[in-house]
Design a protein around this motif. Structure first.
Motif, PDB file in Angstrom:
ATOM      1  N   TYR A  19      52.910  42.439  11.248  1.00  0.00           N
ATOM      2  CA  TYR A  19      51.936  43.514  11.069  1.00  0.00           C
ATOM      3  C   TYR A  19      51.224  43.372   9.730  1.00  0.00           C
ATOM      4  O   TYR A  19      51.695  42.678   8.827  1.00  0.00           O
ATOM      5  N   GLU A  48      53.534  50.965  15.791  1.00  0.00           N
ATOM      6  CA  GLU A  48      52.862  50.954  14.491  1.00  0.00           C
ATOM      7  C   GLU A  48      53.231  52.197  13.682  1.00  0.00           C
ATOM      8  O   GLU A  48      53.519  52.099  12.483  1.00  0.00           O
ATOM      9  N   CYS A 105      48.938  47.883  11.340  1.00  0.00           N
ATOM     10  CA  CYS A 105      48.332  47.344  12.555  1.00  0.00           C
ATOM     11  C   CYS A 105      49.157  46.123  13.013  1.00  0.00           C
ATOM     12  O   CYS A 105      49.300  45.170  12.251  1.00  0.00           O
TER      13      CYS A 105
END
Length: 59
Positions: free
Chosen positions: A11, A38, A52
């Motif tokens: 991420y 997330e 993200c």
């Protein structure tokens, strides 16, 4: 015993990037599952809300 679904997740967020192993009770099947992951990463890693998911792989 219920099957666990394990993933390696990459991420990005406003200050950098990271990787984490995630264990879920259900498989990732749609975008809502990814958005929930997330949010959980942001909360558990004490990051801002800009997390993200870039990629994930089942382990």
């Amino acid at each position: 015993m219920a099957k666990e679904h394990k993933y390696f997740v990459s991420y990005v967020y406003s200050e950098g990037w990271g990787n984490i192993n995630v264990t879920l009770p259900e498989p990732i099947q749609n975008i809502d599952d990814i958005r929930s992951m997330e949010q959980a990463i942001a909360e558990n890693q004490e990051l801002d809300e800009s997390v993200c998911v870039q990629n994930f792989k089942a382990l």
